[in-house]
Design an enzyme around this catalytic site. Structure first.
Site, PDB file in Angstrom:
ATOM      1  CB  THR A   3      -9.833 -53.792 -17.515  1.00 12.87           C
ATOM      2  OG1 THR A   3     -10.014 -51.980 -17.803  1.00 12.87           O
ATOM      3  CG2 THR A   3      -8.441 -53.611 -19.339  1.00 12.87           C
ATOM      4  CD  GLU A  44      -1.708 -47.747 -13.014  1.00 13.10           C
ATOM      5  OE1 GLU A  44      -1.138 -46.546 -12.570  1.00 13.10           O
ATOM      6  OE2 GLU A  44      -2.559 -48.143 -13.364  1.00 13.10           O
ATOM      7  CB  SER A  45      -5.915 -47.804 -11.939  1.00 11.57           C
ATOM      8  OG  SER A  45      -6.176 -48.877 -11.322  1.00 11.57           O
ATOM      9  CG  ASP A  79     -14.282 -45.943  -8.036  1.00  7.01           C
ATOM     10  OD1 ASP A  79     -14.615 -46.684  -5.986  1.00  7.01           O
ATOM     11  OD2 ASP A  79     -14.383 -46.538  -8.865  1.00  7.01           O
ATOM     12  CG  ASP A 120     -17.579 -49.268  -9.237  1.00 12.82           C
ATOM     13  OD1 ASP A 120     -16.369 -48.756  -8.619  1.00 12.82           O
ATOM     14  OD2 ASP A 120     -16.714 -50.704  -8.983  1.00 12.82           O
ATOM     15  CG  ASP A 138     -13.849 -50.954  -8.094  1.00 11.63           C
ATOM     16  OD1 ASP A 138     -13.240 -49.505  -8.287  1.00 11.63           O
ATOM     17  OD2 ASP A 138     -13.733 -51.804  -9.396  1.00 11.63           O
ATOM     18  CE  LYS A 167     -17.853 -53.732 -11.464  1.00 12.26           C
ATOM     19  NZ  LYS A 167     -16.477 -53.523 -11.007  1.00 12.26           N
ATOM     20  CB  SER A 200     -15.216 -47.298 -11.651  1.00 21.76           C
ATOM     21  OG  SER A 200     -14.583 -47.603 -11.127  1.00 21.76           O
ATOM     22  CG  HIS A 201     -11.807 -42.748 -12.071  1.00 24.96           C
ATOM     23  ND1 HIS A 201     -12.417 -44.875 -12.644  1.00 24.96           N
ATOM     24  CD2 HIS A 201     -12.046 -42.899 -12.409  1.00 24.96           C
ATOM     25  CE1 HIS A 201     -11.682 -44.804 -13.427  1.00 24.96           C
ATOM     26  NE2 HIS A 201     -10.471 -43.886 -13.708  1.00 24.96           N
TER      27      HIS A 201
END
Length: 543
Positions: A43, A390-391, A302, A304, A306, A156, A146-147
Site C-alpha cells: 500500500t 486508523e494508522s 514519522d 517521511d 505522512d 514509492k 515511512s515509520h
C-alpha cells in the site's frame, strides 16, 4: 506481549550497523526467483532491507527504469519530483534512481537545499505544477519506508494525481522491474551520479509548501491564542520544516529534537523492542509524552512526515482513531468554504465513532478499503473534505474547498491540533471525551491470528455468501461485507457488523497470519467476546 524494554531509550546493541547496511545495498544481488527478494509494491510502495537482499541497488535501478517506461506509456512527459527521507538507505537509493532517470532524459526536480523531503511536500509539489496548466504532467518518487526501522528502505511512486499509485500502475511497474532483474538489468539505462546531479533541476520544496500553509490552516488563531507547541520530527524528513514553520508563521513553537541520525539512537523502543518511528505508538513516543507538560500541544511525525501523533498535557498521546474523530468534527464545523455535499472518508478498519460523528454533522460517509489511494479522487476533485486512516495518516482540503495534498500529511494534521485548541479553548483529548459522552466510548484493538498462505488466499477472496453466521458476540449481524460500501472496491478480506460492534479480518502480506481489527461500544469485555467470535467465524469460513 510488550518487550521488556519497550518505551526505553535504545542501547548500542539495538542500533543497526550503517556501513554494513549501505555496503549490502551495493553488494547484495537479489534472486529474481525468490518471492522475498522480488520487487513488490504494497500500500506504500516497495519496502525491504538490504540485509535481507530485499532492497538493493538492483531493485532500485530496475524499478526506476520500470517507472520511466510506465510514465512514457501514460504520456507523462513533465518533470518528476524526487524526494527522500532520513533512512540510511534512502540517499543511496535516491542516487540510483536519479542516475536512471537522467539517463532516460527525464527532467528531475530535486531539493534546492540538498536536504530531506516529506511525502506531503512532494504531493504538494506535483499538484502545484499540474495545477499551473502546462501541457505536460508531473509525477514523483519518494524514497522512504515511512515509520519502518532504520535497517529498512522504501520506494514509492506518485502519479500526476499526487497520491499513492494504485495497483493499476504498481502491478505494471513491479512486473517490469522483476523482468529486468531476471535479465540482469539488461534494458536499464544509467549514467554516473555526477552527471545525473548536474542534469537535475532544483526545486524549493520547503518554501513552496510552508508559504502555502495558511490556505489550509488558521495561523492567526494559533498566534492570537499563544498556543505553545512542541514538535518532534523523530529524526525524520520534517526536521527542517518545523523550525521554518515557526519562523515563517511566527508561532510559539520549539523543535524538541532537531537531531538526524540514521541509527535513530535517540528513539525509545517500540512495543516489540524495535526502533520504529511510529508516532502513534506510546512506546515510540515515550520521550515526547514525558515532556507533555511543557507544551499546550506536542506533536510527532514519522520519518517521511505522512503520519501524525498528537500529545496533550491532559491526555497524553491520543489514540489515532480518537484524533480522527475529533478532527472531522472540528473541520466540518469550522470550514465554511466547504460545500454541504462534501463527504468524509475513512477506511473500513477505522473507528465507528467516526460514523456517529459524521451522521451528527449531516454529512455522507465514504468507507473504503485499507490504503490512502482510495481517497485520492475525492480529495483531488474536492468532493471529499477529509480522508483518514486508523494508522494516523490523513489529509484534508484547503479553506476554499480546493485540494491541498492527495497523500497523507502528518504536518497539517499535527498543526490542526493547535488550531483546534486555539479556536475552541479545549485540547483535542478533552474534545474527544465530550464526543464519547455523547456517542459512547468504544473499545478498539487489533490482534493477529495464524493462517497459512492458502488460508490467506481464501480470506482475501471471500464472498458474503460464504459466511453463514447470523450472530456475533450475542448480537444479530447487520452486515457482512467483502467490498467497501463507499466505492464497491474489494476489501481483500471480511468485515462483519452489529449495532454496537464490528470486526474486520485481513490477511497479512508478509507473515503467516491474518489481522483482526475489532471494536465494541459495550466495553473491553465485550470487545474480547467479539475478537473470540471473529476467530471462530473466520476459522469456520476458512474450512
Amino acid at each position: 506481549m510488550a518487550h521488556d524494554r519497550a518505551g526505553q531509550v535504545a542501547l548500542p546493541e539495538d542500533l543497526v550497523d550503517i556501513p554494513h547496511l549501505v555496503t549490502a545495498y551495493y553488494s547484495g544481488v537479489p534472486d529474481p526467483d525468490n518471492p522475498l527478494q522480488q520487487v513488490l509494491f504494497g500500500t506504500s510502495g516497495h519496502r525491504g532491507s538490504s540485509l535481507d537482499t530485499a532492497f538493493n541497488e538492483a531493485h532500485i535501478l530496475a524499478t526506476t527504469q520500470a517507472i520511466v517506461e510506465y510514465r512514457a506509456s501514460q504520456g507523462i512527459d513533465g518533470p518528476l519530483f524526487l524526494g527522500r527521507d532520513t533512512h540510511a538507505l534512502s540517499e543511496p537509493a535516491w542516487t540510483s534512481a536519479l542516475e536512471v532517470l537522467a539517463a532516460n532524459d527525464v527532467t528531475v526536480l530535486i531539493d534546492s537545499r540538498d536536504r530531506y523531503t516529506p511525502t506531503p511536500a512532494v504531493s504538494h509539489a506535483i499538484l502545484r505544477y499540474n495545477r499551473s496548466g502546462p501541457e505536460s504532467r508531473a509525477d514523483g518518487i519518494v524514497v522512504t519506508p515511512s515509520h519502518n526501522p532504520p535497517r529498512d528502505g522504501g520506494f514509492k511512486y506518485n502519479p500526476p494525481h499526487g497520491g499513492p499509485a494504485g495497483s493499476d500502475a504498481t502491478t505494471i511497474i513491479a512486473d517490469r522491474a522483476n523482468e529486468l532483474l531476471r535479465r540482469d538489468l539488461s534494458g536499464v539505462r544509467r549514467i554516473s551520479a555526477d552527471r545525473a546531479i548536474r542534469r537535475a533541476e532544483r526545486y524549493d520544496f520547503l518554501r513552496f509548501y510552508i508559504d502555502d500553509l495558511p490556505s489550509v490552516l488558521d495561523f492567526d488563531a494559533i498566534r492570537s491564542a499563544g498556543v505553545r507547541i512542541g514538535a518532534d520530527p523523530l529524526g525524520g524528513a520534517s526536521v527542517d520544516y518545523w523550525g521554518a514553520i515557526a519562523d515563517t508563521h511566527r508561532l510559539d513553537l520549539e523543535v524538541v529534537n532537531p537531531l538526524v541520525d540514521p541509527t535513530w539512537r535517540f528513539m525509545t523502543l517500540d512495543t516489540d523492542g524495535k526502533i520504529r518511528m511510529d508516532c502513534s505508538s506510546p512506546d515510540a513516543m515515550a520521550s515526547l509524552i514525558g515532556a507533555r507538560d511543557r507544551f499546550d500541544i506536542s506533536t510527532g511525525n514519522d520519518a517521511d512526515a505522512d503520519r501524525h501523533g498528537v500529545v496533550t498535557p491532559d491526555g497524553g498521546l491520543m489514540n489515532p482513531n480518537h484524533y480522527l474523530a475529533v478532527a472531522i468534527d472540528y473541520l466540518f464545523s469550522h470550514r465554511t468554504g466547504w460545500g454541504p455535499t462534501v463527504k468524509v472518508g475513512k477506511t473500513l478498519v477505522s473507528s465507528s465513532m467516526i460514523d456517529r460523528v459524521v451522521d451528527s454533522l449531516g454529512r455522507e460517509l465514504l468507507e473504503v478499503p485499507v490504503g490512502f489511494k482510495w481517497f485520492v479522487p475525492g480529495l483531488l476533485e474536492g468532493s471529499l473534505g477529509f480522508g483518514g486512516e486508523e494508522s494516523a495518516g490523513a489529509s484534508f482540503l484547503r479553506h476554499d474547498g480546493g485540494v491541498w495534498t492527495t497523500d497523507k500529511d502528518g504536518i497539517i494534521l499535527a498543526l490542526l491540533a493547535s488550531e483546534m485548541t486555539a479556536v475552541t479553548g479545549k485540547t483535542p483529548s478533552v474534545r474527544y471525551l465530550e464526543l464519547a459522552e455523547k456517542f459512547g466510548s468504544p473499545a478498539y484493538a487489533r490482534i493477529d491470528a495464524p493462517a497459512s498462505r492458502e488460508q490467506k488466499a481464501v480470506l482475501a477472496k471471500l464472498s458474503p455468501e460464504q459466511v453463514s453466521a447470523t450472530e456475533l458476540a450475542g448480537e444479530p449481524i447487520t452486515a457482512t461485507l467483502t467490498s467497501a460500501p463507499g466505492n464497491g472496491a474489494p476489501l481483500g478480506g471480511l468485515k462483519v457488523t452489529t449495532d454496537s460492534s464490528w470486526f474486520a479480518a485481513r490477511p497479512s502480506g508478509t507473515e503467516d497470519v491474518y489481522k483482526i481489527y475489532a471494536e465494541s461500544f459495550q466495553g473491553p469485555d465485550h470487545l474480547a467476546e467479539v475478537q473470540a467470535a471473529a476467530k471462530e467465524l473466520v476459522a469456520d469460513v476458512l474450512k
